[in-house]
Structure formats: structure tokens, C-alpha cells
Design a protein around this motif. Structure first.
Motif, PDB file in Angstrom:
ATOM      1  N   LEU A 122      -9.550   9.191  27.025  1.00 62.69           N
ATOM      2  CA  LEU A 122     -10.496   8.032  27.272  1.00 62.69           C
ATOM      3  C   LEU A 122     -10.912   6.664  27.662  1.00 62.69           C
ATOM      4  N   ARG A 123      -9.326   6.737  26.519  1.00 68.58           N
ATOM      5  CA  ARG A 123      -8.813   5.051  26.771  1.00 68.58           C
ATOM      6  C   ARG A 123      -7.913   4.821  29.082  1.00 68.58           C
ATOM      7  N   ILE A 125      -9.246   6.072  30.970  1.00 70.01           N
ATOM      8  CA  ILE A 125     -10.178   6.266  31.730  1.00 70.01           C
ATOM      9  C   ILE A 125     -11.000   5.080  32.164  1.00 70.01           C
ATOM     10  N   SER A 126     -11.108   4.486  30.596  1.00 70.92           N
ATOM     11  CA  SER A 126     -11.660   2.414  31.016  1.00 70.92           C
ATOM     12  C   SER A 126     -10.424   2.101  31.619  1.00 70.92           C
ATOM     13  N   ASN A 127      -9.288   2.041  30.810  1.00 70.80           N
ATOM     14  CA  ASN A 127      -8.613   1.010  31.761  1.00 70.80           C
ATOM     15  C   ASN A 127      -8.907   1.589  33.481  1.00 70.80           C
ATOM     16  N   SER A 128      -8.619   2.079  34.101  1.00 69.82           N
ATOM     17  CA  SER A 128      -8.677   2.830  35.012  1.00 69.82           C
ATOM     18  C   SER A 128     -10.215   1.997  35.736  1.00 69.82           C
ATOM     19  N   ASN A 129     -10.728   2.325  34.179  1.00 68.35           N
ATOM     20  CA  ASN A 129     -12.340   1.519  35.089  1.00 68.35           C
ATOM     21  C   ASN A 129     -12.256  -0.635  35.887  1.00 68.35           C
ATOM     22  N   ARG A 130     -11.311  -0.422  34.638  1.00 69.85           N
ATOM     23  CA  ARG A 130     -11.342  -1.994  34.737  1.00 69.85           C
ATOM     24  C   ARG A 130     -10.715  -2.441  35.415  1.00 69.85           C
ATOM     25  N   CYS A 133     -12.892  -3.005  39.084  1.00 72.79           N
ATOM     26  CA  CYS A 133     -13.321  -3.702  39.090  1.00 72.79           C
ATOM     27  C   CYS A 133     -13.451  -4.574  39.223  1.00 72.79           C
TER      28      CYS A 133
END
Length: 133
Positions: A122-123, A125-130, A133
Motif C-alpha cells: 500500500l505504501r 502504491i501511495s508513493n507511486s500515486n503521489r 499526480c
């Protein structure tokens, strides 16, 4: 003394069962058969030894033998057997108590690994999404 051991074993088994159920309900681990510890074998062995002791005590030969010799025979034949039964029961109870929670501990460790792995994913994925964006 044996009755106290039976009571303690029963209480311990009940506690282990509660622990397994609670972990099963709360975390989805711990379900399954809990290996029970029984003192029946030791009770049976002690009853046999006590019967043997009663036979020894009530025999005519024992009555006619010098007291010091009777005590030595009593110790070598009856008391040492009782001591051995209690020793074995203690060893088996210790082994049981050391092993009864091992499956639950393994399941908890595996559950922890899976949770940490998911958190790591999840981390990422979260870092990848940031970044995107």
C-alpha cells in the motif's frame, strides 16, 4: 496432589481454548483443534502401584520381615515407582505446555508477515500515486 494437578490441567486447557477462540474471532487465526493433556494414564498407573502397595503391605511375608528391610523394599518397589510416575507426568505436562501454543504463535507470525507485506505494498502504491499526480 494428583487431583490438584488434574484441576490445574483442566484450567490450563480451558484457558488455551479461550485464547485460541479469541484470536480466531478477533484476527482469524487460532482456529482448530487444541491438543488436550490428560492425566488419565498417570492416574491409572498410580492406582496400579497403590494396589501393589496394598498387596505388599498386607502380605504375610511383609509382616514377618524386619522393619528396616520392609522399608527398603517399600522404597525400591513402590515409592520409587510413584516418584517416576510423577516425574513423567511433570515432564509430559511441561512438554505439552511448551508446545500447545506454538501453532497459534506460528499463525500470528504469519498473519503479521502478511499484514506487513500488504502495508508495504500500500505504501508503494501511495508513493507511486503521489509521483504521478
Amino acid at each position: 496432589m494428583l487431583l490438584e494437578a488434574v484441576e490445574t490441567a483442566n484450567e490450563t486447557q480451558e484457558l488455551v481454548g479461550v485464547i485460541h477462540r479469541k484470536f480466531g474471532e478477533k484476527y482469524g487465526v487460532g482456529e482448530g483443534e487444541v491438543k488436550l493433556f490428560s492425566l488419565d494414564q498417570y492416574q491409572f498407573e498410580l492406582e496400579q502401584i497403590l494396589t501393589e502397595g496394598e498387596t505388599f503391605r498386607s502380605s504375610l511375608k511383609t509382616t514377618m520381615t524386619e522393619q528396616s528391610i520392609v522399608v527398603k523394599k517399600l522404597y525400591s518397589s513402590i515409592i520409587s515407582k510413584i516418584r517416576d510416575v510423577f516425574y513423567q507426568a511433570n515432564q509430559d505436562a511441561t512438554e505439552w505446555s511448551d508446545s500447545v501454543l506454538l501453532p497459534l504463535m506460528r499463525q500470528i507470525k504469519e498473519h503479521k508477515k502478511q499484514t506487513e507485506s500488504r502495508l508495504h505494498m500500500l505504501r508503494k502504491i501511495s508513493n507511486s500515486n503521489r509521483r504521478h499526480c
